[in-house]
Design an enzyme around this catalytic site. Structure first.
Site, PDB file in Angstrom:
ATOM      1  N   CYS A  82     -29.052   5.755  23.761  1.00 13.52           N
ATOM      2  CA  CYS A  82     -29.272   5.802  22.699  1.00 13.52           C
ATOM      3  C   CYS A  82     -28.986   5.116  21.694  1.00 13.52           C
ATOM      4  O   CYS A  82     -29.788   4.956  20.477  1.00 13.52           O
ATOM      5  CB  CYS A  82     -28.061   7.106  22.046  1.00 13.52           C
ATOM      6  SG  CYS A  82     -26.259   6.474  22.949  1.00 13.52           S
ATOM      7  N   HIS A  94     -25.028   6.873  15.306  1.00  9.60           N
ATOM      8  CA  HIS A  94     -24.498   5.452  15.737  1.00  9.60           C
ATOM      9  C   HIS A  94     -24.828   4.564  14.759  1.00  9.60           C
ATOM     10  O   HIS A  94     -26.187   4.443  14.133  1.00  9.60           O
ATOM     11  CB  HIS A  94     -25.277   4.966  17.114  1.00  9.60           C
ATOM     12  CG  HIS A  94     -24.927   5.782  18.254  1.00  9.60           C
ATOM     13  ND1 HIS A  94     -23.734   6.513  18.324  1.00  9.60           N
ATOM     14  CD2 HIS A  94     -25.241   5.736  19.546  1.00  9.60           C
ATOM     15  CE1 HIS A  94     -23.516   7.092  19.430  1.00  9.60           C
ATOM     16  NE2 HIS A  94     -24.556   6.687  20.284  1.00  9.60           N
TER      17      HIS A  94
END
Length: 334
Positions: free
Chosen positions: A142, A234
């Site tokens: 990710c 993130h």
């Protein structure tokens, strides 16, 4: 095309299901989960299941492998069981996977469509080498997915060195990855294996396909990964040394980066939006979660520093795989 979602009750699996709802090219035929979930309706297991899928009866992986009945698979199973399952499936049908099991195989692309669409050509190599009817296409870790979208916009400036510190959301660890007690009022500056993935996957993704193999990009890269008390999204602080740093041109490159706009992929959104102060709560859902937000761009020494933010479950996982499948469909691999 008829598709199955493996691991459909997990965080990434649920995201796959939501993204494929009403898709013009892909129709969910089977939702696959563990033996304990098999035989139950999806709506009983997933409280926010899309209306379209609430009455779907979940099948076990064992049952599914005995009778596929689909044209392709999206895999959100744990890496620990994915390797053998993906190889068995790829003998018959294409597999688009979020698992890391085959990311580092020479003939398997780690695909980020806006960055390395030419790596899809490895599909032909893979099928010929392994004698499969199908194939495996992986998406990256990710954090890597979010980082490489931003780095792709900088390639023309000559990337020499990358330093990145991640601030990763707790959903990246899955439902049972962290206790509330561990992450509340805390930052954990260690995520097992994450830094190695960022460093090696980034160089493969930004590498060059030559003679049926990927030559890894030769820039120097080092990462430090941290877990922070954010639910989704993130954030990454990035420092890039460049051959030709020009902060105004670089900002323009971020703002104008839109390499697949003419392909008319159903899920495609502008990959980068520049906002001076990226924040997960405000910006993670941009472009239905596929757009990354870049900001805080400044010139430093022989390069630049900036912050990049993206939705870890969409751009960094399920959404990336769906986009990969759309690209493969558009280019005639499906």
């Amino acid at each position: 095309m008829k598709v199955a979602v493996l691991g459909a009750t997990g965080l990434v699996g649920r995201t796959f299901v939501k993204l494929i709802e009403g898709h013009p090219w892909f129709k969910v035929e089977k939702l696959v989960a563990s033996e304990r979930s098999a035989g139950k309706k999806y709506g009983e297991l997933v409280e926010d299941a899309p209306e379209e899928f609430k009455d779907y009866v979940v099948v076990s992986l064992t049952e599914f492998l005995e009778d596929l009945g689909v044209d392709l698979v999206f895999n959100a199973l744990p890496a620990s069981i994915s390797k053998d399952v993906e190889e068995k499936l790829a003998k018959e049908i294409p597999v688009f996977t979020n698992a890391r099991a085959h990311r580092y195989d020479e003939d398997v692309p780690i695909l980020v469509p806006e960055v390395n669409k030419e790596h899809l050509k490895l599909i032909k190599v893979q099928k010929e080498k392994r004698g499969w009817k199908g194939f495996i296409v992986t998406n990256p870790n990710c954090s890597t997915a979010i980082l490489t979208v931003s780095l792709a916009a900088l390639r023309s400036f000559g990337i020499k060195k990358v330093r990145v510190a991640t601030m990763q959301a707790i959903s990246g660890a899955g439902f049972s990855g962290l206790s509330a007690y561990a992450i509340h009022d805390n930052v954990i500056p260690f995520i097992s294996g994450e830094e190695w993935k960022i460093e090696n996957e980034s160089r493969k993704i930004l590498g060059t396909l030559k003679d049926d193999k990927i030559e890894f990009a030769d820039f120097d890269i080092s990462a430090i990964a941290t877990r922070v008390p954010v639910i989704h999204g993130h954030t990454e602080a990035v420092f890039v040394e460049l051959e030709n740093p020009d902060v105004e041109e670089i900002r323009r490159a971020f703002e104008e980066f839109d390499p697949l706009k003419d392909l008319n992929l159903p899920s495609y959104e502008k990959p980068i939006v520049y906002t001076e102060v990226p924040q997960p709560r405000l910006h993670r859902d941009r472009g239905k979660g596929l757009t990354v937000t870049v900001g805080r761009l400044e010139e430093i020494g022989e390069g630049v520093k900036y912050v990049v933010l993206g939705h870890n479950l969409v751009r960094g996982a399920a959404g990336g795989s769906v986009l990969n499948a759309e690209l493969a469909y558009r280019f005639g691999y499906l």
